[in-house]
Enzyme design. Structure first.
Site, mmCIF file in Angstrom:
data_model
loop_
_atom_site.group_PDB
_atom_site.id
_atom_site.type_symbol
_atom_site.label_atom_id
_atom_site.label_comp_id
_atom_site.label_asym_id
_atom_site.label_seq_id
_atom_site.Cartn_x
_atom_site.Cartn_y
_atom_site.Cartn_z
ATOM 1 N N ARG A 1 30.057 60.873 49.609
ATOM 2 C CA ARG A 1 31.573 60.964 49.031
ATOM 3 C C ARG A 1 31.542 61.704 48.062
ATOM 4 O O ARG A 1 32.410 62.280 47.631
ATOM 5 C CB ARG A 1 32.079 59.637 48.886
ATOM 6 C CG ARG A 1 32.492 58.810 50.056
ATOM 7 C CD ARG A 1 32.570 57.235 49.955
ATOM 8 N NE ARG A 1 31.675 56.470 50.548
ATOM 9 C CZ ARG A 1 31.794 55.170 49.773
ATOM 10 N NH1 ARG A 1 32.461 54.638 49.024
ATOM 11 N NH2 ARG A 1 30.632 54.391 50.312
ATOM 12 N N GLU B 1 25.329 47.928 46.156
ATOM 13 C CA GLU B 1 26.048 46.663 46.647
ATOM 14 C C GLU B 1 25.728 46.194 47.560
ATOM 15 O O GLU B 1 25.604 45.072 48.046
ATOM 16 C CB GLU B 1 27.691 47.033 46.440
ATOM 17 C CG GLU B 1 28.588 45.721 46.452
ATOM 18 C CD GLU B 1 30.177 45.668 46.354
ATOM 19 O OE1 GLU B 1 30.653 46.947 46.413
ATOM 20 O OE2 GLU B 1 30.718 44.804 46.341
HETATM 21 O O1 LIG Z 1 27.281 51.508 42.194
HETATM 22 P P1 LIG Z 1 26.597 51.609 43.535
HETATM 23 O O2 LIG Z 1 26.527 49.882 43.869
HETATM 24 O O3 LIG Z 1 25.400 52.071 43.485
HETATM 25 O O4 LIG Z 1 27.697 51.987 44.746
HETATM 26 C C1 LIG Z 1 28.240 53.084 44.451
HETATM 27 C C2 LIG Z 1 27.742 54.058 45.526
HETATM 28 O O5 LIG Z 1 28.036 53.587 47.059
HETATM 29 C C3 LIG Z 1 28.836 54.451 47.524
HETATM 30 O O6 LIG Z 1 27.884 55.445 48.290
HETATM 31 P P2 LIG Z 1 27.040 55.045 49.602
HETATM 32 O O7 LIG Z 1 25.810 54.667 49.169
HETATM 33 O O8 LIG Z 1 27.799 54.015 50.503
HETATM 34 O O9 LIG Z 1 27.159 56.405 50.326
HETATM 35 P P3 LIG Z 1 28.137 57.192 51.293
HETATM 36 O O10 LIG Z 1 28.786 57.851 50.268
HETATM 37 O O11 LIG Z 1 27.466 58.191 52.198
HETATM 38 O O12 LIG Z 1 29.361 56.557 52.033
HETATM 39 C C4 LIG Z 1 29.628 55.263 46.763
HETATM 40 O O13 LIG Z 1 30.194 56.689 47.254
HETATM 41 C C5 LIG Z 1 28.644 55.356 45.473
HETATM 42 O O14 LIG Z 1 27.823 56.478 45.608
HETATM 43 N N1 LIG Z 2 33.045 48.078 47.308
HETATM 44 C C1 LIG Z 2 32.936 49.621 47.614
HETATM 45 N N2 LIG Z 2 33.715 50.070 48.177
HETATM 46 C C2 LIG Z 2 33.613 51.566 48.291
HETATM 47 N N3 LIG Z 2 32.465 51.931 47.827
HETATM 48 C C3 LIG Z 2 31.453 51.320 47.633
HETATM 49 N N4 LIG Z 2 30.120 51.543 47.131
HETATM 50 C C4 LIG Z 2 29.421 50.527 46.760
HETATM 51 N N5 LIG Z 2 30.314 49.481 46.777
HETATM 52 C C5 LIG Z 2 31.629 49.949 47.215
#
Ligand SMILES: O=P(O)(O)OC[C@H]1O[C@H](OP(=O)(O)OP(=O)(O)O)[C@H](O)[C@@H]1O
Ligand SMILES: Nc1ncnc2[nH]cnc12
Length: 189
Positions: A77, A114
């Site tokens: 993202r 998370e």
């Molecule tokens: O603060 P944190 O607990 O580390 O979570 C935040 C991260 O989680 C999500 O990415 P994700 O790893 O789900 O990957 P994506 O963008 O491919 O969906 C979001 O886009 C952040 O990068």
């Molecule tokens: N609750 C949440 N919603 C969207 N992106 C996330 N990445 C980590 N936690 C998330």
């Protein structure tokens, strides 16, 4: 939209005082995704609202001005937002990818988030020593991802200017893992 989304403190004196409210309306909450207990904040509706997306970019450009040499975005993202913000700032864009996706020599950092664990990488030659780097992502949750990105920039000897996110999930206390890094969230939930 969650009723308790509130604007970050720049809201009332920034050049676009309604931005945080309008972005809050564009976010979507999906419970129990990607696993039970997670309240997922989906920013994809924002991407369909082109004027609103452009206001988000303008807000970052107004705040960061000419103080950024490179934007990095975290897969996946962070690629979307990071690319349009890099365009707005007139800088290059560096992708930080999940492990095994970048073809040349990388730095790698593992972390927990998370809902799981991951490793992210950056090309070793992507960020010149001393480059002023803006890190962009959609969500700051536990801060594991962002802290790993800060560590990657440190290994390249770049300088992190700030982390810019759309949404900070406050109760997960991600900021506590980012001591010494400027963090700006458009919204805090
Ligand atoms: O603060 P944190 O607990 O580390 O979570 C935040 C991260 O989680 C999500 O990415 P994700 O790893 O789900 O990957 P994506 O963008 O491919 O969906 C979001 O886009 C952040 O990068
Ligand atoms: N609750 C949440 N919603 C969207 N992106 C996330 N990445 C980590 N936690 C998330």
């Amino acid at each position: 939209m969650s009723e308790d989304l509130r604007a970050a403190d720049h809201r009332s004196d920034g050049p676009d005082p309604d931005l945080a409210r309008d972005v809050a309306r564009a976010l979507r909450t999906i419970r129990d995704f990607p696993e039970p207990g997670v309240v997922f904040k989906d920013f994809t509706p924002l991407l369909l609202d082109v004027p609103l997306r452009d206001r988000v970019v303008a807000d970052v450009v107004a705040r960061r001005g000419s103080g950024v040499d490179l934007v990095i975005g975290i897969e996946a993202r962070g690629f979307i937002l990071g690319s349009v913000i890099a365009h707005g700032l007139g800088t290059g864009f560096v992708p930080v990818r999940k492990a095994g996706k970048l073809p040349s020599t990388t730095h790698a950092v593992s972390y927990s988030l998370e809902y799981g664990e991951a490793t992210i990488e950056v090309h070793q030659d992507a960020i010149p020593a001393g480059a002023r780097v803006l890190i962009v992502d959609d969500v700051l949750a536990t801060g594991g991802t962002a802290a790993a990105a800060v560590e990657l920039v440190r290994r390249t000897q770049g300088e992190v200017v700030a982390l810019e996110v759309i949404l900070e999930i406050g109760f997960l206390q991600g900021r506590s893992r980012l001591t010494g890094t400027t963090v700006h969230a458009l919204l805090t939930d």
